[in-house]
Design a protein around this motif. Structure first.
Motif, PDB file in Angstrom:
ATOM      1  N   VAL A   1       0.830  -1.205   0.000  1.00 22.16           N
ATOM      2  CA  VAL A   1       0.000   0.000   0.000  1.00 22.16           C
ATOM      3  C   VAL A   1       0.863   1.254   0.000  1.00 22.16           C
ATOM      4  O   VAL A   1       0.567   2.225  -0.687  1.00 22.16           O
ATOM      5  CB  VAL A   1      -0.961  -0.006   1.209  1.00 22.16           C
ATOM      6  CG1 VAL A   1      -1.821   1.253   1.225  1.00 22.16           C
ATOM      7  CG2 VAL A   1      -1.841  -1.245   1.175  1.00 22.16           C
ATOM      8  N   ALA A   2       1.947   1.241   0.781  1.00 22.33           N
ATOM      9  CA  ALA A   2       2.810   2.418   0.859  1.00 22.33           C
ATOM     10  C   ALA A   2       3.411   2.753  -0.506  1.00 22.33           C
ATOM     11  O   ALA A   2       3.498   3.915  -0.894  1.00 22.33           O
ATOM     12  CB  ALA A   2       3.909   2.203   1.893  1.00 22.33           C
ATOM     13  N   ALA A   3       3.828   1.726  -1.233  1.00 21.34           N
ATOM     14  CA  ALA A   3       4.428   1.927  -2.564  1.00 21.34           C
ATOM     15  C   ALA A   3       3.366   2.025  -3.660  1.00 21.34           C
ATOM     16  O   ALA A   3       3.698   2.329  -4.800  1.00 21.34           O
ATOM     17  CB  ALA A   3       5.383   0.787  -2.893  1.00 21.34           C
ATOM     18  N   ARG A   4       2.101   1.748  -3.293  1.00 15.98           N
ATOM     19  CA  ARG A   4       1.004   1.703  -4.261  1.00 15.98           C
ATOM     20  C   ARG A   4       1.370   0.792  -5.437  1.00 15.98           C
ATOM     21  O   ARG A   4       1.319   1.176  -6.602  1.00 15.98           O
ATOM     22  CB  ARG A   4       0.620   3.106  -4.761  1.00 15.98           C
ATOM     23  CG  ARG A   4      -0.010   3.971  -3.683  1.00 15.98           C
ATOM     24  CD  ARG A   4      -0.608   5.241  -4.258  1.00 15.98           C
ATOM     25  NE  ARG A   4      -1.714   4.959  -5.160  1.00 15.98           N
ATOM     26  CZ  ARG A   4      -2.992   4.768  -4.773  1.00 15.98           C
ATOM     27  NH1 ARG A   4      -3.299   4.825  -3.480  1.00 15.98           N
ATOM     28  NH2 ARG A   4      -3.922   4.524  -5.663  1.00 15.98           N
ATOM     29  N   GLU A   5       1.720  -0.433  -5.066  1.00 14.05           N
ATOM     30  CA  GLU A   5       2.157  -1.395  -6.070  1.00 14.05           C
ATOM     31  C   GLU A   5       1.538  -2.753  -5.765  1.00 14.05           C
ATOM     32  O   GLU A   5       1.480  -3.179  -4.616  1.00 14.05           O
ATOM     33  CB  GLU A   5       3.682  -1.497  -6.058  1.00 14.05           C
ATOM     34  CG  GLU A   5       4.249  -2.430  -7.129  1.00 14.05           C
ATOM     35  CD  GLU A   5       5.760  -2.411  -7.145  1.00 14.05           C
ATOM     36  OE1 GLU A   5       6.332  -1.861  -8.102  1.00 14.05           O
ATOM     37  OE2 GLU A   5       6.365  -2.928  -6.191  1.00 14.05           O
ATOM     38  N   ALA A   6       1.071  -3.418  -6.825  1.00 12.90           N
ATOM     39  CA  ALA A   6       0.524  -4.767  -6.701  1.00 12.90           C
ATOM     40  C   ALA A   6       1.310  -5.698  -7.608  1.00 12.90           C
ATOM     41  O   ALA A   6       1.553  -5.386  -8.775  1.00 12.90           O
ATOM     42  CB  ALA A   6      -0.958  -4.779  -7.071  1.00 12.90           C
ATOM     43  N   LEU A   7       1.728  -6.833  -7.055  1.00 16.76           N
ATOM     44  CA  LEU A   7       2.478  -7.839  -7.805  1.00 16.76           C
ATOM     45  C   LEU A   7       1.677  -9.131  -7.840  1.00 16.76           C
ATOM     46  O   LEU A   7       1.092  -9.550  -6.838  1.00 16.76           O
ATOM     47  CB  LEU A   7       3.833  -8.112  -7.156  1.00 16.76           C
ATOM     48  CG  LEU A   7       4.790  -6.929  -6.969  1.00 16.76           C
ATOM     49  CD1 LEU A   7       6.042  -7.380  -6.227  1.00 16.76           C
ATOM     50  CD2 LEU A   7       5.153  -6.310  -8.308  1.00 16.76           C
TER      51      LEU A   7
END
Length: 237
Positions: free
Chosen positions: A147-153
């Motif tokens: 969430v902090a990086a606003r990234e989904a893998l």
């Protein structure tokens, strides 16, 4: 006048050499009155250099029918997590409005539109950016959400998501195996306004599922339809 959401929030306007000065002049006084810092650049290359140094709070992109404009929108979506408001010309067709949403815009306005309305939509995008829970990481099988990086893998590959798609995915991930109606999702994962309805939720769920499908997962399995209710995030156990 409505009070600004956050003093000195930064709004970046991306235009071309012809329309960028005019667009900035139209918005300058209104945005200053709202407590929003307005920056403007001409062209996607300058915009990409700008967001590489510092992410704005909202990006406004004037999209014309030239292919370069839509390419700029796609590139911006890949390089910034900020919500994007696309401005289209007065003759924009429905398929063109849908295209800019699919390319990564979080909201669309068709001109002619007043500076007051553009500012209102910018405020709404700022509010939506505040609905995420405290920075954390969710892991469900091959899915990891930072969430902090606003990234989904997914399977260690980044999923390219719009600002609102990411918000919706985080909401789902923070409430696993709970069924929500479309209205509940609209109220809790969006700043619901008259411009949005339950069809907005349906479209964003469709787009999330498709991106799971493209990554080799069954999107309809992860985000299950609960007949007569709405949707449930159903990660593998």
């Amino acid at each position: 006048m409505l009070e600004a959401i956050e003093p000195r929030a930064e709004v970046l306007i991306v235009g071309d050499r012809q329309n960028q000065p005019t667009l900035r002049a139209r918005l300058a006084d209104r945005f200053a009155a709202e407590g929003l810092d307005l920056l403007s650049v001409a062209g996607p290359e300058t915009a990409l250099r700008r967001v590489a140094v510092h992410d704005p709070d909202v990006v406004i992109v004037r999209v014309s029918r030239e292919g370069a404009a839509t390419q700029a929108l796609r590139q911006l979506r890949q390089h910034t997590s900020a919500p994007i408001l696309a401005l289209l010309g007065p003759d924009a067709r429905e398929d063109e409005r849908i295209l800019v949403l699919d390319l990564g815009a979080d909201d669309v306005l068709v001109e002619p539109v007043s500076a007051l309305e553009i500012a209102a939509h910018s405020r709404a995008l700022l509010r939506r950016g505040r609905i995420l829970p405290a920075p954390t990481t969710y892991r469900y099988g091959p899915l990891e959400i930072d969430v902090a990086a606003r990234e989904a893998l997914l399977h260690d590959e980044r999923i390219v998501l719009t600002h609102q798609e990411f918000n919706l995915l985080v909401f789902f991930a923070s409430h696993p195996r709970q069924a929500f109606t479309r209205r509940e999702l609209l109220e809790q994962a969006w700043e619901a306004t008259r411009e949005h309805n339950r069809g907005t939720v349906t479209e964003h769920v469709r787009r999330l599922r498709r991106k799971f499908d493209l990554a080799g997962e069954d999107g309809a399995r992860w985000i299950a339809t609960v007949h007569g209710v709405g949707y449930r995030f159903d990660p593998p156990r």
